[in-house]
Design a protein around this motif. Structure first.
Motif, short mmCIF file in Angstrom:
data_model
loop_
_atom_site.label_atom_id
_atom_site.label_comp_id
_atom_site.label_asym_id
_atom_site.label_seq_id
_atom_site.Cartn_x
_atom_site.Cartn_y
_atom_site.Cartn_z
N MET A 124 -20.94 14.30 9.79
CA MET A 124 -20.58 13.10 9.78
C MET A 124 -19.56 12.99 8.54
O MET A 124 -19.23 13.84 7.83
CB MET A 124 -21.86 12.34 8.78
N THR A 125 -18.45 12.17 8.93
CA THR A 125 -17.29 12.17 8.39
C THR A 125 -17.49 11.05 6.97
O THR A 125 -17.99 10.23 7.04
CB THR A 125 -15.93 11.50 9.11
N LYS A 126 -17.03 11.91 5.79
CA LYS A 126 -17.13 10.99 4.53
C LYS A 126 -15.94 10.02 4.38
O LYS A 126 -14.88 10.00 4.87
CB LYS A 126 -16.95 12.11 3.27
N THR A 127 -16.43 8.85 3.75
CA THR A 127 -15.25 8.03 3.45
C THR A 127 -14.22 8.46 2.37
O THR A 127 -14.77 8.69 1.22
CB THR A 127 -15.92 6.56 2.78
N ARG A 128 -13.08 8.53 2.53
CA ARG A 128 -12.27 9.05 1.56
C ARG A 128 -11.89 8.31 0.43
O ARG A 128 -11.80 8.81 -0.61
CB ARG A 128 -10.74 9.52 2.47
N VAL A 129 -11.98 7.10 0.63
CA VAL A 129 -11.27 6.19 -0.46
C VAL A 129 -12.47 5.66 -1.12
O VAL A 129 -13.35 5.13 -0.18
CB VAL A 129 -10.37 5.10 0.07
N ALA A 130 -12.35 5.80 -2.55
CA ALA A 130 -13.52 5.34 -3.26
C ALA A 130 -13.93 3.91 -3.09
O ALA A 130 -13.02 2.96 -2.81
CB ALA A 130 -13.28 5.58 -4.81
N ALA A 131 -15.25 3.57 -3.23
CA ALA A 131 -15.75 2.25 -3.10
C ALA A 131 -14.81 1.19 -3.95
O ALA A 131 -14.60 0.06 -3.70
CB ALA A 131 -17.12 2.08 -3.33
N ARG A 132 -14.62 1.74 -5.17
CA ARG A 132 -13.92 0.83 -5.94
C ARG A 132 -12.54 0.39 -5.71
O ARG A 132 -12.16 -0.78 -5.89
CB ARG A 132 -14.02 1.47 -7.59
N LEU A 133 -11.93 1.36 -4.79
CA LEU A 133 -10.61 1.07 -4.17
C LEU A 133 -10.96 0.10 -3.31
O LEU A 133 -9.94 -0.79 -2.80
CB LEU A 133 -9.89 2.33 -4.10
N ARG A 134 -11.78 0.35 -2.38
CA ARG A 134 -11.78 -0.30 -0.87
C ARG A 134 -12.02 -1.72 -1.28
O ARG A 134 -11.97 -2.86 -0.59
CB ARG A 134 -13.04 0.34 -0.11
N ALA A 135 -13.01 -1.88 -2.34
CA ALA A 135 -13.20 -3.35 -2.72
C ALA A 135 -12.04 -4.06 -3.09
O ALA A 135 -12.35 -5.52 -3.49
CB ALA A 135 -14.44 -3.27 -3.83
N LEU A 136 -11.02 -3.62 -3.48
CA LEU A 136 -9.91 -4.36 -4.15
C LEU A 136 -8.82 -4.81 -3.09
O LEU A 136 -8.42 -3.88 -2.33
CB LEU A 136 -9.24 -3.16 -5.08
N PRO A 137 -8.51 -6.08 -3.20
CA PRO A 137 -7.37 -6.41 -2.37
C PRO A 137 -6.05 -5.95 -2.66
O PRO A 137 -5.97 -5.21 -3.80
CB PRO A 137 -7.30 -7.93 -2.66
N PRO A 138 -5.03 -5.77 -2.00
CA PRO A 138 -3.79 -5.11 -2.17
C PRO A 138 -3.23 -6.01 -3.66
O PRO A 138 -3.55 -7.29 -3.95
CB PRO A 138 -2.95 -5.62 -0.99
N TYR A 139 -2.66 -5.25 -4.37
CA TYR A 139 -1.91 -5.71 -5.66
C TYR A 139 -1.12 -6.74 -5.26
O TYR A 139 -0.30 -6.93 -4.63
CB TYR A 139 -1.12 -4.53 -6.53
N LEU A 140 -1.51 -8.08 -6.07
CA LEU A 140 -0.83 -9.33 -5.76
C LEU A 140 0.84 -9.11 -5.64
O LEU A 140 1.38 -9.90 -4.50
CB LEU A 140 -1.19 -10.24 -6.86
N PHE A 141 1.57 -8.44 -6.32
CA PHE A 141 2.96 -8.57 -6.16
C PHE A 141 3.39 -7.58 -5.05
O PHE A 141 4.48 -7.60 -4.51
CB PHE A 141 3.84 -8.05 -7.56
N ALA A 142 2.47 -6.58 -4.75
CA ALA A 142 3.09 -5.67 -3.83
C ALA A 142 2.88 -6.53 -2.24
O ALA A 142 3.48 -6.36 -1.43
CB ALA A 142 2.00 -4.48 -3.57
#
Ligand code: MLT
Length: 390
Positions: free
Chosen positions: A1-19
């Motif tokens: 089974m492949t692991k999710t690479r990016v942490a949940a806290r980051l996945r939950a975050l929208p792109p940074y507003l100004f980016a």
């Protein structure tokens, strides 16, 4: 089974507003649109020459090429303390109550690492600078939004915070002059806030990035001027907007020594300080002639007249800033902030920030900055007028 690479806290975050706004702007530029960028608060004017010269001189000296001290050179911390004495009439011990930062954003993002345990409540202004809430969430803290409403002068209603929330709250963020609303806080608000914080044992973090950008009134105070603040408060200062130094990444934290020390301890573990040549430039900025700051205010005062005066004359509902370089415009009926910012970009080539990028409390407004010269601001007014008033 492949692991999710990016942490949940980051996945939950929208792109940074100004980016994200930058991406949308680049799409328009690719289409050949002559874009007027009034999105991010990034001064278009250069850093004053005496500050650049201090960097050049220091950068040429080998002694500055090694690791800097973690807390910042004592000379910088002294310059910061002297600046605060001259400007706010407060006494700070440079060795324990001042800490150099790689820009105030860095300190703001790291403060929750020092203070917030999972489940702690952090009271954040809504709308507010997104880093207050994101830093909290990264640490597993719970964000409790404090609505900033136009009819209350964009000040939070501390009396509306439920007792059980206040009891669980660890930290409270404020920011006056305010981004994105440009509101100012009177001294009486700070007094009320300190009493509230002491009653409920809450730490107050005050973001004072726009302290020198005021146009009509008395200079905005530091929270550290208020009796009792030194027990509960830490304040974030930035050189970015005052001296047109956003790209240099330098600021400082000041205030309660336990809080400053805790933030300093985080930083010893995650960074190695500010390049000493940049610190030398910061010393030149803080202790040099402040005529450049007066000139900065003169330029923005003029631009404010062009942009806000022009839009108000055209019938827009525009909130003219008494401080900071942000102007809110009310959306026309039937538009959300996101939709209206999209319209301004697509139909007028003007980059505006939907105030909802700072939280749901920003609904109803888009934000324009004064970060373009008078001719470009006149052109922006002309284009917006062409779209029709709000
Ligand atoms: C803004 O436009 O809100 C600010 O420039 C963002 C920042 O200071 O990081």
């Amino acid at each position: 089974m492949t692991k999710t690479r990016v942490a949940a806290r980051l996945r939950a975050l929208p792109p940074y507003l100004f980016a994200r706004i930058d991406e949308l702007k680049q799409e328009q530029i690719k289409k050949g649109v002559d874009v007027i960028d009034l999105g991010i608060g990034d001064p278009d004017l250069p850093t004053p020459p005496h500050i650049v010269a201090a960097l050049q001189e220091a950068a040429a000296r080998g002694e500055h090429h090694r690791y800097p001290s973690y807390a910042g050179m004592l000379a910088l911390r002294r310059a910061a303390a002297d600046f605060c004495r001259a400007r706010f009439g407060i006494e700070l011990d440079p060795s324990s109550e001042v800490l150099a930062l790689i820009g105030s954003k860095e300190g703001i993002a790291h403060l929750p690492v020092a203070l917030v345990d999972p489940g702690d409540v952090v009271l954040c202004p809504d709308p507010g600078y997104p880093v207050y809430a994101t830093g909290t969430r990264f640490m597993g803290g719970e964000v409790y939004p404090m609505p900033l409403r136009r009819e209350r002068g964009f000040l939070p209603d501390l009396g509306a915070i439920p007792a059980d929330v206040a009891a669980r709250a660890k930290l409270l963020w404020i920011n006056y002059p305010n981004n994105p609303t440009a509101a100012l806080a009177p001294r009486g608000f700070y007094e009320e806030l300190i009493a509230f914080a002491r009653k409920h044992d809450i730490i107050v973090a005050s973001d004072l990035a726009y302290s020198e950008m005021y146009f009509d009134d008395e200079p905005p105070p530091s929270i550290l001027e208020i009796p009792g603040a030194r027990e509960v408060a830490i304040e974030f200062h930035s050189l970015s907007k005052t001296y047109n130094m956003t790209g240099w990444r330098v600021g400082f934290a000041a205030g309660n020594r336990e809080l400053v020390g805790a933030l300093g301890k985080v930083k010893t573990n995650v960074d190695s300080g500010v390049f000493e040549a940049v610190q030398a430039a910061a010393i030149a900025a803080l202790s040099g002639d402040q005529a450049c700051v007066e000139e900065m205010r003169r330029v923005y005062r003029e631009r404010r007249e062009v942009l806000c005066g022009g839009l108000a004359a055209a019938g827009f509902d525009v909130l003219t800033p008494r401080a900071s370089f942000y102007c809110l415009i009310a959306n026309p009926p039937g538009f959300t902030s996101l939709e209206y910012a999209g319209k301004l970009l697509e139909e007028a080539g003007v980059v505006a920030t939907p105030a909802t990028g700072f939280g749901n409390g920003g609904e109803g407004f888009v934000r324009l900055t004064l970060c373009a010269d008078k001719a470009r601001l006149e052109e922006a007014v002309r284009r917006l007028r062409g779209l029709g008033k709000t």
